[in-house]
Design an enzyme around this catalytic site. Structure first.
Site, PDB file in Angstrom:
ATOM      1  N   ALA A  43     -24.540   5.919   7.690  1.00  0.00           N
ATOM      2  CA  ALA A  43     -24.777   6.603   9.088  1.00  0.00           C
ATOM      3  C   ALA A  43     -25.285   7.859   8.874  1.00  0.00           C
ATOM      4  O   ALA A  43     -25.484   8.684   7.579  1.00  0.00           O
ATOM      5  CB  ALA A  43     -23.900   6.925   9.236  1.00  0.00           C
ATOM      6  N   GLY A  96     -21.821   2.698   5.625  1.00  0.00           N
ATOM      7  CA  GLY A  96     -22.095   1.807   6.436  1.00  0.00           C
ATOM      8  C   GLY A  96     -23.623   0.553   5.886  1.00  0.00           C
ATOM      9  O   GLY A  96     -23.364  -0.379   6.170  1.00  0.00           O
ATOM     10  N   GLU A 141     -21.520  -1.825   4.352  1.00  0.00           N
ATOM     11  CA  GLU A 141     -20.751  -3.067   5.276  1.00  0.00           C
ATOM     12  C   GLU A 141     -22.319  -3.128   5.989  1.00  0.00           C
ATOM     13  O   GLU A 141     -21.820  -4.680   5.700  1.00  0.00           O
ATOM     14  CB  GLU A 141     -20.477  -1.909   6.712  1.00  0.00           C
ATOM     15  CG  GLU A 141     -19.029  -0.829   5.708  1.00  0.00           C
ATOM     16  CD  GLU A 141     -18.583   0.089   6.940  1.00  0.00           C
ATOM     17  OE1 GLU A 141     -16.991  -0.024   7.050  1.00  0.00           O
ATOM     18  OE2 GLU A 141     -18.958   0.969   7.372  1.00  0.00           O
ATOM     19  N   GLU A 164     -16.558   6.843   3.045  1.00  0.00           N
ATOM     20  CA  GLU A 164     -16.796   7.406   4.053  1.00  0.00           C
ATOM     21  C   GLU A 164     -15.237   8.865   4.152  1.00  0.00           C
ATOM     22  O   GLU A 164     -15.499   9.463   4.726  1.00  0.00           O
ATOM     23  CB  GLU A 164     -15.919   6.556   4.990  1.00  0.00           C
ATOM     24  CG  GLU A 164     -17.273   5.787   5.689  1.00  0.00           C
ATOM     25  CD  GLU A 164     -17.380   4.362   4.325  1.00  0.00           C
ATOM     26  OE1 GLU A 164     -18.957   3.928   5.223  1.00  0.00           O
ATOM     27  OE2 GLU A 164     -17.321   4.396   4.044  1.00  0.00           O
TER      28      GLU A 164
END
Length: 254
Positions: A62, A107, A110, A130
């Protein structure tokens, strides 16, 4: 220039993350463009590759600089955009292969986990860090990673937030194929092309059986497989596949 590009290689579509200067940090705009590209790729392709134009990263996660400027309301609005982008990728009707080099973190990793297969080159570094910045994985990491590698390895990665280099990632099953540096996109396209050459009906039904069988017991899983077999064996693809084998030619899938 857009943050996400769509390219075609025969029956394979390549979704290329192109926010190069930011190493593909996931901004609201990139997520919106990714969702649109995934929808467009699903229309024609028989397989999809998710790749990166950034030379040193697949996706670093992110965009925390953008998030630092968001109000709580803005944060929740962005959350909906992100869930839509990850969901579109995860629910693609055709197989998706991630081509990973450099950092694939948070992310970014992910996104790769949303794909069916992950091809990584020797420069790859993956992780879900995270917890180091006071958040938890929100793109499916806490659910997809344990299904891929089991509870222990997933807990190790998620609760420590550590970065895992390519060789260890391959050994632990965090990625599926390890290739020489610079060969991730080429190898992923080759793999996707091999998948796309097979019966679309058979591939779709086999993939569906694998996915649906992950969370059921063996007896229920075998029933799922039987349904997939029946749906395939009475298809025109099966008839063409057998006929092509007998006639010693490549199938022309209907």
């Amino acid at each position: 220039m857009t943050d996400v590009e769509l390219h075609h290689h025969g029956n394979v579509a390549e979704i290329r993350l192109n926010r190069v200067a930011a190493r593909n940090a996931l901004s609201t705009q990139l997520a919106e463009e990714l969702a649109k590209a995934a929808a467009a790729a699903a229309q024609k392709a028989r397989a999809v590759v998710l790749s990166s134009a950034a030379p040193t990263a697949f996706c670093v996660g992110a965009d925390l600089k953008e998030r630092d400027r968001l109000s709580d309301a803005d944060f929740m609005a962005q959350r909906l955009v992100f869930r839509r982008a990850f969901g579109r990728l995860r629910e693609m009707p055709v197989p998706v292969v991630a081509a990973v080099h450099g950092h694939a973190l948070g992310g970014g990793y992910e996104l790769a986990l949303c794909c069916d297969l992950i091809v990584a080159d020797e420069t790859a570094v993956v992780g879900l860090p995270e917890v180091r910045v006071g958040i938890v994985p929100g793109g499916g990491g806490t659910q997809l990673l344990p299904r891929r590698v089991g509870y222990g390895v997933a807990a190790d990665l998620i609760l420590t937030g550590r970065h895992v280099p390519a060789a260890e990632a391959a050994r632990l099953g965090l990625v599926d194929r390890l290739v020489p540096a610079g060969k991730d996109i080429e190898s992923a396209i080759e793999l996707a092309t091999q998948i796309a050459a097979n019966s679309p009906v058979a591939v779709a039904n086999a993939r569906n059986a694998i996915r649906r069988g992950l969370d059921v017991d063996l007896a229920a899983g075998l029933d799922i497989e039987d349904s997939a077999w029946r749906a395939t064996v009475f298809s025109d693809d099966r008839r063409e596949g057998v006929r092509a084998f007998v006639e010693r030619r490549k199938p022309n899938w209907p």
